[in-house]
Structures are given as structure tokens and as C-alpha cells.
Scaffold this motif. Structure first.
Motif, short mmCIF file in Angstrom:
data_model
loop_
_atom_site.label_atom_id
_atom_site.label_comp_id
_atom_site.label_asym_id
_atom_site.label_seq_id
_atom_site.Cartn_x
_atom_site.Cartn_y
_atom_site.Cartn_z
N LEU A 1 0.83 -1.21 0.00
CA LEU A 1 0.00 0.00 0.00
C LEU A 1 0.87 1.26 0.00
O LEU A 1 0.35 2.36 -0.17
CB LEU A 1 -0.90 0.03 1.24
N ASP A 2 2.17 1.11 0.28
CA ASP A 2 3.10 2.23 0.37
C ASP A 2 2.68 3.21 1.47
O ASP A 2 2.56 4.43 1.27
CB ASP A 2 3.22 2.97 -0.97
N ALA B 1 0.99 3.74 -3.84
CA ALA B 1 -0.36 3.27 -4.12
C ALA B 1 -1.42 4.04 -3.33
O ALA B 1 -2.44 4.47 -3.88
CB ALA B 1 -0.45 1.77 -3.81
N LYS C 1 -1.80 7.73 -4.59
CA LYS C 1 -2.54 7.81 -5.85
C LYS C 1 -4.03 7.57 -5.65
O LYS C 1 -4.86 8.12 -6.38
CB LYS C 1 -1.97 6.82 -6.85
N ALA C 2 -4.39 6.75 -4.67
CA ALA C 2 -5.81 6.44 -4.43
C ALA C 2 -6.51 7.52 -3.62
O ALA C 2 -7.75 7.58 -3.62
CB ALA C 2 -5.92 5.09 -3.73
N PRO D 1 0.34 -8.08 -7.02
CA PRO D 1 0.58 -6.69 -7.41
C PRO D 1 -0.23 -6.32 -8.65
O PRO D 1 -0.39 -7.11 -9.58
CB PRO D 1 2.08 -6.68 -7.72
N LYS E 1 -6.73 -4.54 -7.91
CA LYS E 1 -7.41 -3.45 -7.22
C LYS E 1 -8.18 -3.99 -6.02
O LYS E 1 -8.75 -5.09 -6.07
CB LYS E 1 -8.37 -2.72 -8.18
N LEU F 1 -8.05 1.08 -4.86
CA LEU F 1 -6.59 1.19 -4.85
C LEU F 1 -5.96 0.04 -5.62
O LEU F 1 -6.35 -1.13 -5.45
CB LEU F 1 -6.11 1.19 -3.40
N ALA F 2 -4.99 0.35 -6.48
CA ALA F 2 -4.21 -0.66 -7.19
C ALA F 2 -2.94 -0.95 -6.40
O ALA F 2 -2.13 -0.04 -6.17
CB ALA F 2 -3.87 -0.17 -8.59
N LEU F 3 -2.77 -2.18 -5.99
CA LEU F 3 -1.63 -2.56 -5.15
C LEU F 3 -0.32 -2.52 -5.94
O LEU F 3 -0.29 -2.93 -7.11
CB LEU F 3 -1.85 -3.96 -4.58
N ASN F 4 0.72 -2.06 -5.30
CA ASN F 4 2.04 -2.01 -5.91
C ASN F 4 2.83 -3.28 -5.60
O ASN F 4 2.54 -3.98 -4.62
CB ASN F 4 2.82 -0.81 -5.41
#
Length: 589
Positions: free
Chosen positions: A498-499, A519, A522-523, A553, A556, A572-575
Motif C-alpha cells: 500500500l506504500d 499506491a 494515488k488512491a 501486485p 485493485k 486502490l491498485a496494489l504495488n
């Protein structure tokens, strides 16, 4: 008794209420009215703290006459003019359990002079007698300080006793903290000089002998490092001993250097116990702290930036050079453990790699240089908020990497004939060795490259410009290769990211920081958001990583959070997992 000294008397008169009572006898006050003040900060901790706020009451007398005392700003008082000796008395509230201030209860008393002793203006160079008195209702306490006993004076203290101590001036008076109580104590010799280790707190089964033996190796190494010919301890210019004062609690960690002593905070679990010979990671950290603060006896207490020679204790003292004085000290603390034989090469390289990983994990290093971090210590480093990882860099950790890279640069350029060691010894010879015996002189802001060239023949001006005053990453992989060491990166796990940094309170998981461009950023997630659920599954204090392991990774997820008292929902798109683990290893033959 001679009448040229200013006499300070401090009494732990209300341990239950955490109050010291202080008297000052000034034999020759200013005829225009005496000004007194309490420092606003303590050297080594670069934040305005306004210790004067803890003075509850103050009064002044000349004989039987009570004089007016007017507070004229945050830290200064003006006393009515008088003829003859002036007596000032005041009460200090002492309930800050830290290395910076003062603390008093029924178990012990501790104080830094910056928190309890008023400066007598225009008389700072007068000798200062300090009469430390015992508490009235508590028996058995002893006194531990590097401040010399006031020999040849009436009421002279005996070693570890209450009574008179002597400082040559106010600057020295406030640079010898005092611990009083019934601590566990051990002493040892290093290069013939006496060292005492004082541990306050509940510490069952403490292995004092082991700590003393390990610390002696650190002290012996560092003394010989700076004085390879004389093996003379630096503090012998101001005391006949060095004192490590450690307050032990359940979870604290930290230290503050002084000219002949240091105040430390340590967790009970950091310290070794009798019958357990294993060296834990926590004990290595404690030894690293001891090494760091002892190294400061040379680097910052005697070798100083010009901005600190002398200190102005009532406002910020800005310098770009804390990366030298704290960063270089942070480099040598673990290096000293290795050179003293307390950790293996593998362990040392692991500690270096961990520091590199910690620095590279945070994007703030691309926005702030270590020189800027030094200058802004007062307003940014010591006042960090949730955005700190994205905005600032540590002059401790990145400063230690600047030192590592500089050491490698010098070694590679001279085929290991010269190193950063030569730079430190030259700094000591030029600025530190006689610091307290001559007019104060410090390192100029733009002088490091010149010193390095003089010590090693290497022109490091471009290196300093790019990596100390600039924000480029130091090319450590290439520099380490010159010493037959490899640097590589890997992920510590395969969990999508999730950073964010989290903080846990009870059973609640909250976002502590959001890493810029990650991530969560950005969300639209923010620091302070409380994680509620991921794809409908509740998030609690210890299951976040388990939930994230269910995904790959790029996938979403739907995240519910509380922002204040409002429920919010984010897609959220996971990194991918970050390359967050650094490895340094010798080149295999």
C-alpha cells in the motif's frame, strides 16, 4: 571561603512533587541591576525548549531586603539594583524523564544544568561552586557526576557524596549532568582513565561486569583512534573521570553527550543479564548508543562547528555541518564496535546495509540535502509530522552514508593509504585537542573539503557538493566494489504494498504516513485515516499483511477508512513489494 565564586545550591526538597529548590549567591552583582536567565535549549538537542517555563517561583534578596524581580522575556529576568551580595532563590519543577532536562521523585534525582541553573549575565567566566544537598526525608542516596569536587573549599564533597563541587565557569557548570539516588554502578579503566557506569531503574539480574568489559573495549579503541601516540583520554581537561548515566525504563532509547559524561535512556530488555552470554540485537543497539555518545567527546564537544564556538543558548544556532558532527559520529559508532572486536564483519556489514535501506526507503532524500537538514534541524528534523518521510532526510542516517562514501572515496583514491580516519585525527589536532584551553575556535561552514585535502591529498569538493549539499544518491555500489564488497537489493517479502507506514493503537490500525507517489497516495488515502476493511474484511491491529497476501501486485482492492468520524471508500491498485532489503557482502574469491 573565597568570595570570587558564584555559589549555586540545589536541593531535592520535594521529591513527591518533583521540585528542586535552587539558591544562587552572587558576591558582586551588577550595580545597574543583575540580569539572570535560563537557557532556551540544551546543546546536542537542537530545539528551542524554553526550560524557564519550569521555574515556578523566583525571588531575590540583598541582606534582609526583598528585591523586585521582573521577567523581561521568555527566559530572562531583571533584578533590582543592590549594593553587596545578592541572593536569588527559585523552585524548578522537574518531571521530564528524558536525557534533556530534569527529573525528580522518591527513587532518584537527575538534572542537566541548562534546566536548573540561571546564568548570571556579565559574570559567566567566574568560577562556580555547586553545593548539592541531600533530600531531607530520604537516606542512602549518592551523587554521580563528572563535575570535580571542590577541593580546598569548605564543605568539599567526597567521591559520590553530597557537598561542594567546582566548575571553572558557567559553561562548564551546565555541561556536567548529575544523577543522585541508589543506582547500580560499575567502574573500569580505559587507557588508565577512570570510567563509571551508572544504571538507574528496576533492572533485575543486570550483568554489570559484561557491560563494563564491552564498554571498556569501545573506550580504549576510540581513545587510541584519536590519540595513537599519547593514548590520552580527552575528558582529562575537565574531569578526572567519565560517567555514563543510564536511566532504564521499559521502552526508551536515546542519549545526549557532555564534555566528560553522557546521559542515556535504555530499555530494560536492551541490557544483558547474568547467565545469558548471547549478544542480542538489542544489546548491540545499546553498545552502539554508548559508542555514539562517547565518540561525541571528541566530535562536537571539542571539535565543533564555528557556529557553536561559543553556543548562544537563547536562540537557534544554525549550521550546515551537523552531517559532519552527527552523521560522521553515526558512521563511527558501529564501526568502533567492529574494530573493537565486539561484532563480526558480517554483523557490521549487516548494520551498514540496514542504514542504507532505511535511507533509501524514504523519498525525502531527493528533496532535502543533509546540509539543509542540518540547518533546518530546529524547525523540521526535531518537529517532524506525518509528511516528514516525503519532505526531509536525516543528517544522522544519510550523514553516516555520506561519511561511508567519503571514506570509500578516499580509500579507493589512495589505494587504502589514507582514509576518513586521517580526516578525523586532523580535525582533532586542529580544533579539538585544546578547545577548552584556548579561545574557542570551530570548523568553518565551507572548510571540510580543505581539511580533507590537507589530511589525505584527495580533492573531495565535488563529492561534498553532490552528496552533502545536493540530493543525489551516493554511488555506494561502485564505491564498495573498490573495496571488494558487493551491494545488492531484494524484497523482504512478496506481499503487495500500500506504500504506507502504519501505527497501531489498541486494536486499531491507522495510517501514520503515506509515501509520496505510492499506491495509497494515488488512491487518495491520507495520514490519520483509520483502516476499517479491505474488500469487506475487517482490518485490525495485526492482520493487515495477512489480508494483503491474498492479492497480487496490480490488483485493485476496495478500502474503507474512517477519516475523523466520516466513513470513506477508496479503490486502490496494489504495488509490487519494494526492494527494501540491502545486502553487502565480500566478493567471493
Amino acid at each position: 571561603m573565597p568570595m570570587n565564586e558564584i555559589i549555586y545550591t540545589i536541593t531535592p526538597h520535594d521529591p513527591a512533587g518533583h521540585r528542586f529548590f535552587v539558591n544562587i549567591d552572587i558576591p558582586a552583582p551588577s550595580p545597574d541591576g543583575q540580569k539572570v536567565s535560563l537557557p532556551a535549549w540544551i546543546p546536542g538537542s537542537y530545539l528551542i525548549r524554553d526550560f524557564a517555563r519550569n521555574i515556578e517561583s523566583i525571588e531575590a534578596r540583598c541582606g534582609e531586603k526583598k528585591l523586585s524581580v521582573e521577567k523581561i522575556d521568555n527566559n530572562h529576568w531583571q533584578i533590582e539594583a543592590c549594593q553587596g551580595p545578592l541572593h536569588v532563590s527559585y523552585t524548578v519543577y522537574a518531571w521530564d524523564l528524558s536525557v534533556r532536562s530534569a527529573h525528580l521523585d522518591e527513587t532518584h534525582g537527575f538534572f542537566n544544568g541548562t534546566s536548573v541553573f540561571l546564568q548570571v549575565h556579565e559574570q559567566e567566566e567566574r568560577p562556580c561552586l555547586l553545593n548539592i544537598k541531600a533530600p531531607d526525608s530520604i537516606n542512602g542516596w549518592k551523587v554521580y557526576t563528572s563535575l570535580p569536587e571542590a577541593k580546598k573549599h569548605t564543605g568539599c564533597a567526597k567521591r559520590h557524596g553530597f557537598g561542594m563541587y567546582l566548575a571553572p565557569n558557567y559553561d562548564a557548570l551546565i555541561d556536567h549532568p548529575v544523577e543522585m539516588g541508589t543506582p547500580q554502578v560499575v567502574s573500569f579503566k580505559a587507557c588508565g582513565a577512570t570510567h563509571e557506569m551508572v544504571f538507574t531503574g528496576q533492572i533485575p539480574n543486570l550483568d554489570l561486569a559484561r557491560i563494563a568489559a564491552d564498554t571498556a573495549r569501545i573506550c580504549e579503541y576510540q581513545i587510541k583512534f584519536f590519540e595513537p601516540e599519547t593514548h590520552k583520554a580527552p575528558f582529562l581537561d575537565s574531569s578526572d573521570r567519565y560517567v555514563f548515566m543510564t536511566m532504564v525504563t521499559g521502552k526508551d532509547y536515546g542519549g545526549l553527550e557532555h564534555r566528560s559524561s553522557t546521559a542515556l535512556m535504555a530499555s530494560r530488555n536492551d541490557l544483558p543479564t547474568l547467565g545469558n552470554p548471547e549478544q542480542s540485537e538489542q544489546y548491540r543497539n545499546f553498545l552502539g548508543l554508548v559508542s555514539h555518545e562517547y565518540f561525541h567527546t571528541w566530535n562536537v564537544k571539542r571539535i565543533k562547528p564555528k557556529a557553536f564556538a561559543p553556543y548562544n543558548l537563547y536562540t537557534e544556532n544554525h549550521t550546515d555541518l551537523l552531517w559532519v558532527f552527527e552523521g560522521f559520529t553515526s558512521y563511527y559508532d558501529d564501526l568502533s564496535l567492529f574494530r573493537a572486536g565486539l561484532i563480526t564483519q558480517e554483523q557490521y556489514l549487516g548494520l551498514l546495509a540496514k542504514t542504507i535501506a532505511n535511507v533509501h526507503a524514504l523519498p525525502g532524500r531527493f528533496k532535502q540535502s543533509v546540509a539543509q537538514s542540518s540547518f533546518d534541524a530546529w524547525t523540521r528534523f526535531y518537529k517532524q509530522d506525518e509528511n516528514a518521510p516525503n519532505a526531509i532526510v536525516s543528517y544522522y542516517t544519510k550523514g553516516s552514508l555520506v561519511a561511508l562514501g567519503l571514506d570509500l572515496t578516499i580509500r579507493n583514491a589512495t589505494r587504502n593509504e589514507k582514509s576518513l580516519d586521517d580526516v578525523m585525527r586532523l580535525l582533532w589536532q586542529r580544533y579539538g585537542r585544546d578547545f577548552f584551553n584556548k579561545p574557542a575556535e570551530g570548523l568553518k561552514e565551507d572548510e571540510m573539503a580543505t581539511v580533507i585535502k590537507s589530511a589525505t591529498g584527495v580533492d573531495a569538493s565535488d563529492y561534498i557538493t553532490r552528496y552533502a549539499y545536493g540530493t543525489e544518491d551516493i554511488p555506494l555500489k561502485e564505491l564498495l566494489a573498490g573495496q571488494n564488497l558487493t551491494l545488492s537489493w531484494k524484497s523482504s517479502n512478496q506481499t503487495p504494498s500500500l506504500d504506507i507506514r502504519t501505527k497501531v493503537t489498541g486494536n486499531v490500525c491507522q495510517i501514520g504516513s503515506v509515501i509520496e507517489h505510492g499506491a495509497a497516495h494515488k488512491a487518495g488515502l491520507s495520514a490519520g485515516d483509520t483502516l476499517v476493511a479491505i474488500d469487506g474484511i475487517k482490518v485490525d491491529s495485526d492482520n493487515l499483511e495477512t489480508l494483503l497476501k491474498r492479492y497480487q501486485p496490480g490488483q485493485k482492492v476496495l478500502i474503507h477508512v474512517f477519516r475523523r468520524d466520516e466513513l470513506r471508500c477508496f479503490s486502490l491498485a496494489l504495488n509490487p513489494p519494494a526492494l527494501n532489503t540491502c545486502l553487502i557482502e565480500p566478493v567471493q574469491a
